[in-house]
Design a protein around this motif. Sequence first.
Motif, PDB file in Angstrom:
ATOM      1  N   LYS A 180      47.096 -45.175  27.995  1.00 29.03           N
ATOM      2  CA  LYS A 180      46.554 -45.705  26.731  1.00 29.03           C
ATOM      3  C   LYS A 180      47.316 -46.945  26.266  1.00 29.03           C
ATOM      4  O   LYS A 180      46.730 -47.880  25.727  1.00 29.03           O
ATOM      5  CB  LYS A 180      46.586 -44.622  25.649  1.00 29.03           C
ATOM      6  CG  LYS A 180      45.675 -43.437  25.964  1.00 29.03           C
ATOM      7  CD  LYS A 180      45.556 -42.507  24.766  1.00 29.03           C
ATOM      8  CE  LYS A 180      44.767 -41.263  25.100  1.00 29.03           C
ATOM      9  NZ  LYS A 180      45.586 -40.213  25.766  1.00 29.03           N
ATOM     10  N   ASN A 181      48.629 -46.950  26.507  1.00 24.88           N
ATOM     11  CA  ASN A 181      49.410 -48.098  26.017  1.00 24.88           C
ATOM     12  C   ASN A 181      49.243 -49.366  26.868  1.00 24.88           C
ATOM     13  O   ASN A 181      49.822 -50.394  26.560  1.00 24.88           O
ATOM     14  CB  ASN A 181      50.898 -47.726  25.875  1.00 24.88           C
ATOM     15  CG  ASN A 181      51.519 -47.363  27.212  1.00 24.88           C
ATOM     16  OD1 ASN A 181      50.869 -47.421  28.254  1.00 24.88           O
ATOM     17  ND2 ASN A 181      52.772 -46.970  27.184  1.00 24.88           N
ATOM     18  N   ARG A 191      45.298 -52.488  25.976  1.00 16.89           N
ATOM     19  CA  ARG A 191      45.191 -53.805  25.355  1.00 16.89           C
ATOM     20  C   ARG A 191      45.421 -54.923  26.374  1.00 16.89           C
ATOM     21  O   ARG A 191      44.733 -55.935  26.374  1.00 16.89           O
ATOM     22  CB  ARG A 191      46.207 -53.927  24.219  1.00 16.89           C
ATOM     23  CG  ARG A 191      46.146 -55.282  23.521  1.00 16.89           C
ATOM     24  CD  ARG A 191      47.124 -55.365  22.382  1.00 16.89           C
ATOM     25  NE  ARG A 191      47.035 -54.179  21.539  1.00 16.89           N
ATOM     26  CZ  ARG A 191      47.780 -53.967  20.464  1.00 16.89           C
ATOM     27  NH1 ARG A 191      48.664 -54.871  20.087  1.00 16.89           N
ATOM     28  NH2 ARG A 191      47.654 -52.876  19.762  1.00 16.89           N
ATOM     29  N   GLN A 192      46.403 -54.698  27.271  1.00 14.94           N
ATOM     30  CA  GLN A 192      46.747 -55.739  28.253  1.00 14.94           C
ATOM     31  C   GLN A 192      45.640 -55.981  29.281  1.00 14.94           C
ATOM     32  O   GLN A 192      45.506 -57.082  29.788  1.00 14.94           O
ATOM     33  CB  GLN A 192      48.006 -55.323  29.028  1.00 14.94           C
ATOM     34  CG  GLN A 192      49.273 -55.406  28.237  1.00 14.94           C
ATOM     35  CD  GLN A 192      50.400 -54.776  29.027  1.00 14.94           C
ATOM     36  OE1 GLN A 192      50.566 -53.563  29.018  1.00 14.94           O
ATOM     37  NE2 GLN A 192      51.152 -55.594  29.727  1.00 14.94           N
ATOM     38  N   VAL A 218      40.517 -45.354  22.713  1.00 17.72           N
ATOM     39  CA  VAL A 218      41.484 -46.452  22.669  1.00 17.72           C
ATOM     40  C   VAL A 218      40.828 -47.734  23.198  1.00 17.72           C
ATOM     41  O   VAL A 218      41.007 -48.823  22.637  1.00 17.72           O
ATOM     42  CB  VAL A 218      42.754 -46.104  23.484  1.00 17.72           C
ATOM     43  CG1 VAL A 218      43.706 -47.296  23.533  1.00 17.72           C
ATOM     44  CG2 VAL A 218      43.461 -44.887  22.883  1.00 17.72           C
ATOM     45  N   LYS A 249      38.624 -49.174  20.541  1.00 18.16           N
ATOM     46  CA  LYS A 249      39.374 -49.840  19.475  1.00 18.16           C
ATOM     47  C   LYS A 249      39.833 -51.234  19.900  1.00 18.16           C
ATOM     48  O   LYS A 249      39.643 -52.222  19.180  1.00 18.16           O
ATOM     49  CB  LYS A 249      40.592 -48.961  19.120  1.00 18.16           C
ATOM     50  CG  LYS A 249      41.305 -49.385  17.866  1.00 18.16           C
ATOM     51  CD  LYS A 249      42.371 -48.347  17.486  1.00 18.16           C
ATOM     52  CE  LYS A 249      43.690 -49.028  17.206  1.00 18.16           C
ATOM     53  NZ  LYS A 249      44.857 -48.284  17.694  1.00 18.16           N
ATOM     54  N   GLU A 250      40.401 -51.307  21.101  1.00 18.37           N
ATOM     55  CA  GLU A 250      40.926 -52.592  21.581  1.00 18.37           C
ATOM     56  C   GLU A 250      39.797 -53.560  21.929  1.00 18.37           C
ATOM     57  O   GLU A 250      39.914 -54.768  21.721  1.00 18.37           O
ATOM     58  CB  GLU A 250      41.847 -52.377  22.789  1.00 18.37           C
ATOM     59  CG  GLU A 250      43.106 -51.597  22.469  1.00 18.37           C
ATOM     60  CD  GLU A 250      44.004 -52.282  21.443  1.00 18.37           C
ATOM     61  OE1 GLU A 250      43.928 -53.519  21.299  1.00 18.37           O
ATOM     62  OE2 GLU A 250      44.770 -51.565  20.765  1.00 18.37           O
ATOM     63  N   LYS A 260      38.470 -55.093  18.775  1.00 24.15           N
ATOM     64  CA  LYS A 260      39.390 -56.143  18.308  1.00 24.15           C
ATOM     65  C   LYS A 260      39.213 -57.425  19.095  1.00 24.15           C
ATOM     66  O   LYS A 260      39.278 -58.519  18.547  1.00 24.15           O
ATOM     67  CB  LYS A 260      40.846 -55.679  18.470  1.00 24.15           C
ATOM     68  CG  LYS A 260      41.377 -54.917  17.293  1.00 24.15           C
ATOM     69  CD  LYS A 260      42.910 -54.873  17.383  1.00 24.15           C
ATOM     70  CE  LYS A 260      43.391 -53.434  17.372  1.00 24.15           C
ATOM     71  NZ  LYS A 260      44.777 -53.283  17.791  1.00 24.15           N
ATOM     72  N   ALA A 261      39.015 -57.287  20.406  1.00 23.88           N
ATOM     73  CA  ALA A 261      38.878 -58.453  21.283  1.00 23.88           C
ATOM     74  C   ALA A 261      37.439 -58.965  21.310  1.00 23.88           C
ATOM     75  O   ALA A 261      37.142 -59.931  22.020  1.00 23.88           O
ATOM     76  CB  ALA A 261      39.345 -58.092  22.693  1.00 23.88           C
TER      77      ALA A 261
END
Length: 235
Positions: A86-87, A90-91, A110, A113-114, A117-118
């Motif tokens: 999960k962490n 975003r990358q 997750v 969500k990311e 945002k993007a």
Amino acid sequence: MISFETLKQNYETVRNKVRDAAIRSGRTPEEVLLLPVTKTQSVEVLQMAYDLGMRHAGENRVQEILAKKDQLPSDLDFQLIGHLQKNKVRQIIGHVSLIHSVDSVELAQVIEKEAAKADRIVPILLEINAAEEETKFGISLDEALPVAQQIAQFPHVQIKGLMTVAPFVEDPEDNRKVFRDMHEIFIDIREKRIDNVAMSILSMGMTNDYEVAIEEGANLVRVGTGIFGPRQYNV
Ligand SMILES: *Cc1c(COP(=O)(O)O)cnc(C)c1O
């Protein structure tokens, strides 16, 4: 490092086998995508692959994708086939065309969500643990439909199909039933015509068993050692 000639021969051999298996299963060769799996292979080897006409690369680690991508032509398509933490979500968003390994609603959440945002829509496959192996990631066959229905609610995540890593077996015939079960659930979910669920990609079959997988309905096979030889863990 593998030589250009050997790589060329391996690629041709695998491509021919993919083509023949596609025809045996009543499809055209174009209907089955061969995804070369390049994990642990160096940028030089990936460049050779590109020069031989390969335009897709399957990788299992986020860091490795990000490190390699900048050094290779921009039209080389990367796909994430390995477990996604999960962490790391975003990358990786925006750097791969497909995430094969979504194995929970929580991970999809997750990604949602990311991706929101993007301002992106992220295409994914649901990873299924079709043989219910304790050591493997993935959703059980029974949960595939309810999980698909839940993830379908996420507007920035698009389910494109299913993926499985079949058990390691000596005789690929031993995985035929696993592939058949996968194809069955793939068709079942497709027929439900769930909004935001495409069910167009069935990703299964690796070096040892991709021909059987195609015979049972795979339309994306992930082949590493069969094309590139042994993995280069020191790279
Ligand atoms: C490494 C890997 C492959 C390729 O395996 P080979 O046996 O080398 O073809 C395919 N799928 C996944 C998920 C992998 O991690």
